[in-house]
Motif scaffolding. Sequence first.
Motif, PDB file in Angstrom:
ATOM      1  N   LEU A 150       0.831  -1.205   0.000  1.00 55.41           N
ATOM      2  CA  LEU A 150       0.000   0.000   0.000  1.00 55.41           C
ATOM      3  C   LEU A 150       0.866   1.256   0.000  1.00 55.41           C
ATOM      4  O   LEU A 150       0.590   2.242  -0.719  1.00 55.41           O
ATOM      5  CB  LEU A 150      -0.924  -0.026   1.211  1.00 55.41           C
ATOM      6  CG  LEU A 150      -2.150   0.896   1.190  1.00 55.41           C
ATOM      7  CD1 LEU A 150      -3.105   0.457   0.080  1.00 55.41           C
ATOM      8  CD2 LEU A 150      -2.850   0.872   2.542  1.00 55.41           C
ATOM      9  N   ALA A 151       1.936   1.225   0.800  1.00 54.03           N
ATOM     10  CA  ALA A 151       2.834   2.378   0.881  1.00 54.03           C
ATOM     11  C   ALA A 151       3.548   2.617  -0.448  1.00 54.03           C
ATOM     12  O   ALA A 151       3.715   3.768  -0.888  1.00 54.03           O
ATOM     13  CB  ALA A 151       3.845   2.162   2.002  1.00 54.03           C
ATOM     14  N   VAL A 152       3.990   1.563  -1.116  1.00 58.35           N
ATOM     15  CA  VAL A 152       4.684   1.706  -2.392  1.00 58.35           C
ATOM     16  C   VAL A 152       3.747   2.296  -3.449  1.00 58.35           C
ATOM     17  O   VAL A 152       4.109   3.242  -4.184  1.00 58.35           O
ATOM     18  CB  VAL A 152       5.238   0.340  -2.854  1.00 58.35           C
ATOM     19  CG1 VAL A 152       5.728   0.426  -4.303  1.00 58.35           C
ATOM     20  CG2 VAL A 152       6.367  -0.110  -1.942  1.00 58.35           C
ATOM     21  N   ALA A 153       2.524   1.743  -3.539  1.00 54.68           N
ATOM     22  CA  ALA A 153       1.566   2.238  -4.538  1.00 54.68           C
ATOM     23  C   ALA A 153       1.202   3.691  -4.282  1.00 54.68           C
ATOM     24  O   ALA A 153       1.151   4.519  -5.219  1.00 54.68           O
ATOM     25  CB  ALA A 153       0.311   1.353  -4.525  1.00 54.68           C
ATOM     26  N   ALA A 154       0.954   4.045  -3.030  1.00 54.50           N
ATOM     27  CA  ALA A 154       0.596   5.432  -2.694  1.00 54.50           C
ATOM     28  C   ALA A 154       1.768   6.371  -2.952  1.00 54.50           C
ATOM     29  O   ALA A 154       1.595   7.501  -3.473  1.00 54.50           O
ATOM     30  CB  ALA A 154       0.152   5.515  -1.229  1.00 54.50           C
ATOM     31  N   GLY A 155       2.967   5.929  -2.614  1.00 49.09           N
ATOM     32  CA  GLY A 155       4.149   6.766  -2.826  1.00 49.09           C
ATOM     33  C   GLY A 155       4.422   7.031  -4.295  1.00 49.09           C
ATOM     34  O   GLY A 155       4.729   8.173  -4.688  1.00 49.09           O
ATOM     35  N   MET A 156       4.335   6.006  -5.140  1.00 50.85           N
ATOM     36  CA  MET A 156       4.567   6.189  -6.570  1.00 50.85           C
ATOM     37  C   MET A 156       3.495   7.065  -7.201  1.00 50.85           C
ATOM     38  O   MET A 156       3.795   7.918  -8.062  1.00 50.85           O
ATOM     39  CB  MET A 156       4.616   4.822  -7.259  1.00 50.85           C
ATOM     40  CG  MET A 156       5.793   3.952  -6.840  1.00 50.85           C
ATOM     41  SD  MET A 156       7.394   4.704  -7.182  1.00 50.85           S
ATOM     42  CE  MET A 156       7.386   4.714  -8.973  1.00 50.85           C
ATOM     43  N   THR A 157       2.244   6.861  -6.766  1.00 54.87           N
ATOM     44  CA  THR A 157       1.156   7.704  -7.294  1.00 54.87           C
ATOM     45  C   THR A 157       1.394   9.173  -6.935  1.00 54.87           C
ATOM     46  O   THR A 157       1.295  10.075  -7.795  1.00 54.87           O
ATOM     47  CB  THR A 157      -0.199   7.238  -6.735  1.00 54.87           C
ATOM     48  OG1 THR A 157      -0.413   5.878  -7.099  1.00 54.87           O
ATOM     49  CG2 THR A 157      -1.333   8.078  -7.278  1.00 54.87           C
ATOM     50  N   ALA A 158       1.704   9.455  -5.698  1.00 52.20           N
ATOM     51  CA  ALA A 158       1.941  10.830  -5.243  1.00 52.20           C
ATOM     52  C   ALA A 158       3.143  11.442  -5.943  1.00 52.20           C
ATOM     53  O   ALA A 158       3.149  12.637  -6.298  1.00 52.20           O
ATOM     54  CB  ALA A 158       2.123  10.851  -3.729  1.00 52.20           C
ATOM     55  N   ALA A 159       4.175  10.627  -6.164  1.00 51.52           N
ATOM     56  CA  ALA A 159       5.395  11.145  -6.795  1.00 51.52           C
ATOM     57  C   ALA A 159       5.126  11.593  -8.236  1.00 51.52           C
ATOM     58  O   ALA A 159       5.526  12.696  -8.656  1.00 51.52           O
ATOM     59  CB  ALA A 159       6.483  10.076  -6.762  1.00 51.52           C
ATOM     60  N   PHE A 160       4.457  10.733  -9.020  1.00 49.99           N
ATOM     61  CA  PHE A 160       4.188  11.098 -10.418  1.00 49.99           C
ATOM     62  C   PHE A 160       3.212  12.270 -10.521  1.00 49.99           C
ATOM     63  O   PHE A 160       3.354  13.131 -11.400  1.00 49.99           O
ATOM     64  CB  PHE A 160       3.650   9.889 -11.195  1.00 49.99           C
ATOM     65  CG  PHE A 160       4.725   8.918 -11.595  1.00 49.99           C
ATOM     66  CD1 PHE A 160       5.719   9.314 -12.488  1.00 49.99           C
ATOM     67  CD2 PHE A 160       4.752   7.638 -11.097  1.00 49.99           C
ATOM     68  CE1 PHE A 160       6.716   8.415 -12.872  1.00 49.99           C
ATOM     69  CE2 PHE A 160       5.736   6.752 -11.471  1.00 49.99           C
ATOM     70  CZ  PHE A 160       6.731   7.131 -12.347  1.00 49.99           C
ATOM     71  N   VAL A 161       2.215  12.321  -9.632  1.00 46.84           N
ATOM     72  CA  VAL A 161       1.279  13.447  -9.653  1.00 46.84           C
ATOM     73  C   VAL A 161       1.998  14.741  -9.318  1.00 46.84           C
ATOM     74  O   VAL A 161       1.801  15.795  -9.983  1.00 46.84           O
ATOM     75  CB  VAL A 161       0.114  13.192  -8.680  1.00 46.84           C
ATOM     76  CG1 VAL A 161      -0.717  14.466  -8.503  1.00 46.84           C
ATOM     77  CG2 VAL A 161      -0.764  12.059  -9.179  1.00 46.84           C
ATOM     78  N   SER A 162       2.861  14.725  -8.332  1.00 46.89           N
ATOM     79  CA  SER A 162       3.598  15.932  -7.928  1.00 46.89           C
ATOM     80  C   SER A 162       4.523  16.401  -9.038  1.00 46.89           C
ATOM     81  O   SER A 162       4.597  17.607  -9.357  1.00 46.89           O
ATOM     82  CB  SER A 162       4.413  15.648  -6.660  1.00 46.89           C
ATOM     83  OG  SER A 162       3.563  15.258  -5.609  1.00 46.89           O
ATOM     84  N   ILE A 176       2.505  17.904 -11.975  1.00 46.69           N
ATOM     85  CA  ILE A 176       1.995  19.248 -11.684  1.00 46.69           C
ATOM     86  C   ILE A 176       3.112  20.280 -11.777  1.00 46.69           C
ATOM     87  O   ILE A 176       2.935  21.381 -12.299  1.00 46.69           O
ATOM     88  CB  ILE A 176       1.326  19.277 -10.291  1.00 46.69           C
ATOM     89  CG1 ILE A 176       0.048  18.428 -10.307  1.00 46.69           C
ATOM     90  CG2 ILE A 176       1.020  20.696  -9.868  1.00 46.69           C
ATOM     91  CD1 ILE A 176      -0.596  18.269  -8.947  1.00 46.69           C
ATOM     92  N   VAL A 177       4.287  19.914 -11.283  1.00 49.90           N
ATOM     93  CA  VAL A 177       5.403  20.861 -11.298  1.00 49.90           C
ATOM     94  C   VAL A 177       5.854  21.168 -12.716  1.00 49.90           C
ATOM     95  O   VAL A 177       6.095  22.325 -13.089  1.00 49.90           O
ATOM     96  CB  VAL A 177       6.579  20.292 -10.456  1.00 49.90           C
ATOM     97  CG1 VAL A 177       7.837  21.155 -10.647  1.00 49.90           C
ATOM     98  CG2 VAL A 177       6.187  20.255  -8.993  1.00 49.90           C
ATOM     99  N   VAL A 178       5.969  20.136 -13.560  1.00 47.10           N
ATOM    100  CA  VAL A 178       6.485  20.349 -14.923  1.00 47.10           C
ATOM    101  C   VAL A 178       5.381  20.628 -15.929  1.00 47.10           C
ATOM    102  O   VAL A 178       5.657  20.833 -17.124  1.00 47.10           O
ATOM    103  CB  VAL A 178       7.302  19.116 -15.377  1.00 47.10           C
ATOM    104  CG1 VAL A 178       8.471  18.883 -14.454  1.00 47.10           C
ATOM    105  CG2 VAL A 178       6.438  17.861 -15.459  1.00 47.10           C
ATOM    106  N   HIS A 179       4.123  20.606 -15.469  1.00 43.39           N
ATOM    107  CA  HIS A 179       2.965  20.864 -16.333  1.00 43.39           C
ATOM    108  C   HIS A 179       2.966  19.935 -17.557  1.00 43.39           C
ATOM    109  O   HIS A 179       2.803  20.363 -18.700  1.00 43.39           O
ATOM    110  CB  HIS A 179       2.931  22.336 -16.799  1.00 43.39           C
ATOM    111  CG  HIS A 179       2.852  23.305 -15.679  1.00 43.39           C
ATOM    112  ND1 HIS A 179       1.707  23.533 -14.946  1.00 43.39           N
ATOM    113  CD2 HIS A 179       3.808  24.124 -15.132  1.00 43.39           C
ATOM    114  CE1 HIS A 179       1.943  24.430 -14.025  1.00 43.39           C
ATOM    115  NE2 HIS A 179       3.221  24.820 -14.102  1.00 43.39           N
TER     116      HIS A 179
END
Length: 387
Positions: free
Chosen positions: A7-19, A22-25
């Motif tokens: 669960l932690a790995v899936a949530a971490g990867m999802t948050a990382a790619f979303v962040s 958003i930063v690089v648009h």
Amino acid sequence: MGYRARLAVAAGMTAAFVSIGIVVHDGRVLGLAIPYLVYFTWIVLSHPGKAEVEIRRKIHPARVPVGEEIEVVLTAENHGPDITSFGLEEVLPDGVTAADGETSALAPLPTGGRIEVSYTIRPSRGEYEFPPVVVKRWGRFSSAPQVERIEIPSSLLVFPRPEPLEEIVIRPRRTLVYSGTVKANVGGAGIDFFGCRHYVPGDDVRRINWRAYARSGRLVVNEYEQERIADVNVILDARARAHHCSPTADTFEAAVHAAASLATHFLAQGNRVGLLIYGDILDWTYPGFGRTQRERILDSLAAAALGDKAVFEDLRYIPTRLFPSRSQLVVVSPLAGEEDVETLGLLRTRGYQVILVTPDPLDRWREANTGKTDAASLQLAARIIRL
């Protein structure tokens, strides 16, 4: 990888790619988060959730003689939400197999439902502890189960079955003061004639020997040998070097059953009986009387095992200080050599009366081969082995 780690790995990867997206648009980077988001959702939906399952094991009876069947019932009762698929598996102790029934079950377990596993076993002599129960749970969308091992403390004791024996005559040099069946070599009230003595005022007139009075002119009374109880200590030789152990000639099991029968026999006569198992350790059961002492001795014999420690290699190290002086010793041993015979002679010189009970490996071998070989061949083989 466990549930929390995945669960932690899936949530971490999802948050990382979303962040990063958003930063690089960049929508392509945001798209990389979708598989991890799907995986995160699948993990949450497939998890079976917290279990509220009560598991019980019932063993009846938990203490039995060798040869008896034992019924074991394993029950799982659900006090929580529905479980799509629930597996219950019993792991038997080493050396124990199921004689009848099933040791596992797999079925849905709704709220308030229960699953029961029932089977019978017929174990050999020994002391057994049951391993943890294996529990498997599947969620609605899961393909792999969540496996748990639940400890349910349960023990089982299988003791040797005592066999009835014919009368065994013992004559220890010392007896106790209570009435029993052992000849005490002391005159008084009894059955067998012991001798005569001069009459003393207060003696029972029915014991006067009138024939002796007619010859001597003096009053003489008959005395009979008193019968009392005695101290009897059974010594079980558990040295590996003394026993022949094979699939067809296990003298140690024969010795254990002999010790159980002898101790039960002497206790039934009212004697005070103790047990010493001479092997890896000195397993000493303090002398006692009655049924409670019988249970103590049988429990000790249930756990008896062969030992090969050098300190107990010879019988001469038997701690005689444990035994009352001039009491009766019953040694159950096949004897490992002449030094053991010398030790028994030394015990007699110290005032003990000694009975030696020796299991015969040839008898066990003949029992195992009866019907496979003709009688003449069995007798010839026995003679050759004895030579």
